[in-house]
Enzyme design. Sequence first.
Site, PDB file in Angstrom:
ATOM      1  N   SER A   1       0.918  -1.143  -0.087  1.00  0.00           N
ATOM      2  CA  SER A   1       0.126   0.099  -0.059  1.00  0.00           C
ATOM      3  C   SER A   1       1.001   1.070  -0.189  1.00  0.00           C
ATOM      4  O   SER A   1       1.565   1.277  -1.033  1.00  0.00           O
ATOM      5  CB  SER A   1      -0.905   0.319   1.200  1.00  0.00           C
ATOM      6  OG  SER A   1      -1.753   0.985   1.074  1.00  0.00           O
ATOM      7  N   THR A   2       0.637   1.974   0.932  1.00  0.00           N
ATOM      8  CA  THR A   2       1.345   3.438   1.073  1.00  0.00           C
ATOM      9  C   THR A   2       2.864   3.169   0.925  1.00  0.00           C
ATOM     10  O   THR A   2       3.619   2.293   1.597  1.00  0.00           O
ATOM     11  CB  THR A   2       1.359   4.057   2.264  1.00  0.00           C
ATOM     12  OG1 THR A   2      -0.072   4.055   2.663  1.00  0.00           O
ATOM     13  CG2 THR A   2       1.805   5.544   2.445  1.00  0.00           C
TER      14      THR A   2
ATOM     15  N   HIS B   1      -2.748  -1.144  -3.514  1.00  0.00           N
ATOM     16  CA  HIS B   1      -3.901  -0.243  -3.213  1.00  0.00           C
ATOM     17  C   HIS B   1      -3.597   1.138  -4.088  1.00  0.00           C
ATOM     18  O   HIS B   1      -2.525   1.833  -3.906  1.00  0.00           O
ATOM     19  CB  HIS B   1      -3.951   0.335  -1.686  1.00  0.00           C
ATOM     20  CG  HIS B   1      -4.214  -0.819  -0.871  1.00  0.00           C
ATOM     21  ND1 HIS B   1      -3.932  -0.791   0.552  1.00  0.00           N
ATOM     22  CD2 HIS B   1      -4.683  -2.131  -1.113  1.00  0.00           C
ATOM     23  CE1 HIS B   1      -4.340  -2.085   1.105  1.00  0.00           C
ATOM     24  NE2 HIS B   1      -4.722  -2.849   0.188  1.00  0.00           N
TER      25      HIS B   1
ATOM     26  N   MET C   1      -0.180   0.969   5.504  1.00  0.00           N
ATOM     27  CA  MET C   1      -0.534   1.199   6.774  1.00  0.00           C
ATOM     28  C   MET C   1      -2.026   0.373   6.684  1.00  0.00           C
ATOM     29  O   MET C   1      -2.465  -0.141   5.747  1.00  0.00           O
ATOM     30  CB  MET C   1      -1.165   2.723   6.865  1.00  0.00           C
ATOM     31  CG  MET C   1      -2.176   3.087   5.652  1.00  0.00           C
ATOM     32  SD  MET C   1      -2.675   4.839   5.915  1.00  0.00           S
ATOM     33  CE  MET C   1      -3.647   5.212   4.412  1.00  0.00           C
TER      34      MET C   1
ATOM     35  N   ASP D   1      -4.449  -4.934   5.704  1.00  0.00           N
ATOM     36  CA  ASP D   1      -4.763  -5.726   4.837  1.00  0.00           C
ATOM     37  C   ASP D   1      -4.037  -7.113   4.215  1.00  0.00           C
ATOM     38  O   ASP D   1      -2.810  -6.814   4.220  1.00  0.00           O
ATOM     39  CB  ASP D   1      -5.084  -4.757   3.354  1.00  0.00           C
ATOM     40  CG  ASP D   1      -5.777  -5.624   2.369  1.00  0.00           C
ATOM     41  OD1 ASP D   1      -6.376  -6.513   2.728  1.00  0.00           O
ATOM     42  OD2 ASP D   1      -5.563  -4.954   1.243  1.00  0.00           O
TER      43      ASP D   1
END
Length: 352
Positions: A172-173, A199, A293, A296
Site C-alpha cells: 500500500s503506502t 492499493h 498502513m 490488509d
Amino acid sequence: MIKLLIVDDSALMRRQLIALFEAEGGFEIRLARNGKEAVEENTFFKPDVVALDINMPEMDGLTALSLIMAQRPVPVVMVSSLTEKGALATFEALALGAVDYVGKPEGTISLSIDLIRRELISKVRTASRARPKTARGLASRIKDERTQQKPPCPAIVRRGIAGEGVVIIGVSTGGPGTLEDILPLLPADLPWPVLVAQHMPASFTLPFAVRMNELCPLRVIEAARAMPLEAGAIYIGKGGADLVLTRRGACVTVLAMPESKDFLWHPSVELMGRSALEHCDPARVVAVMLTGMGYDGADAFAEIKKRGGRTIAESEESAVVFGMPAELIKRGGASIVLSADKIANQIISWVK
C-alpha cells in the site's frame, strides 16, 4: 501538533484545504503558492509533512520535490489529477521520493473536497510518521542494463500452474517506489508468476503496469480481465477491482472482480491471499507483505504460512510505513523479515 505545509497555486484550493485540516485539529499549517515558495518554506518552516500540488506556475511540483529531497528530505504527499497524465507525473514524484498521493477532486472544489477529506487526512497523518526516501537510481540502472533480456511474448508458453506455484505481493503506502526496488530484480526465467495487489485508483494501475514493464525483465500486465496464469509475467491488480485467483478446469486463472464490500482496501490483499489458499497448493505459495498502513492481507498471509507456504514481511528498517508488515509479524505469519533490498533474492532462492 503536526507541522503541515500545503502547496497549491489555486487560492480556492488552499482555502478549502486549510479549512479541512483546521476542522480536523492537530495541525500547524503554513501555505505556499508554488514550488519556489515550497522549497523556501521547507527550509524556514521545517514542516513534518508536505501536501504538494504538481501543476503550478514559476516552479512545478516535481522540480520542487527534487529540491526538497536534496536540501531537507521530508515526507511528501502529492495531490494530483486522477488522469493518465496525472498518474505518470505521480509515479515520477514517487520515484523522486514522495511517500504517497491523493487524487485531486475534479469539478466544483467546494462540493468535491469532502470526497477526499478522509483519505487526505489519513495519508497526511501517516506520511508525517513515514521515513522519507531520496530519489531512486536503481530502477533506471536496471532499465538500461536488463530490459533487453526480456523475451518476446510468443516465447512464453501459456500454461496453468496446477503443479507449479505463485508469488503474491501485498503493498500500500509507499508501494510503487518499493516495487521499483524489487520487481526489476526478478529474472526473465522466473518459473512462477507474480501477482501484485497494490492499493491504487483505477486510472493509475495501467500506467503503473506500463512503467514497470519498461523496467522489468519479466512482462508486467494489468490484470483487467480473466486470463490464464503464466510463468514469465507479473500481474498488477486493476484499481477499482479486486485481484483473485480461480480455477477453470486444470488451469488457474487470474480475475479482476468488482470491489467486495466486505473488505476495506482495494485491490484487496486479503482477498487475493484467500483465493491463493483456495486454488493453489499453499506449500507452493510465496507471499510477500510490503510497506503500507493497516492490516490488509495479514490474516490470509499468516494462514498461508500456517499451511506450509513461505512468507516475507518487509522490515521496519526499509518500510516507508511499517503497518501491514508489522501486522503480519504480530500474527506470527512471517517466515522471514527482510529489508526491501534483500527481498528479490529471497524470492528467487525459494522459487528456483
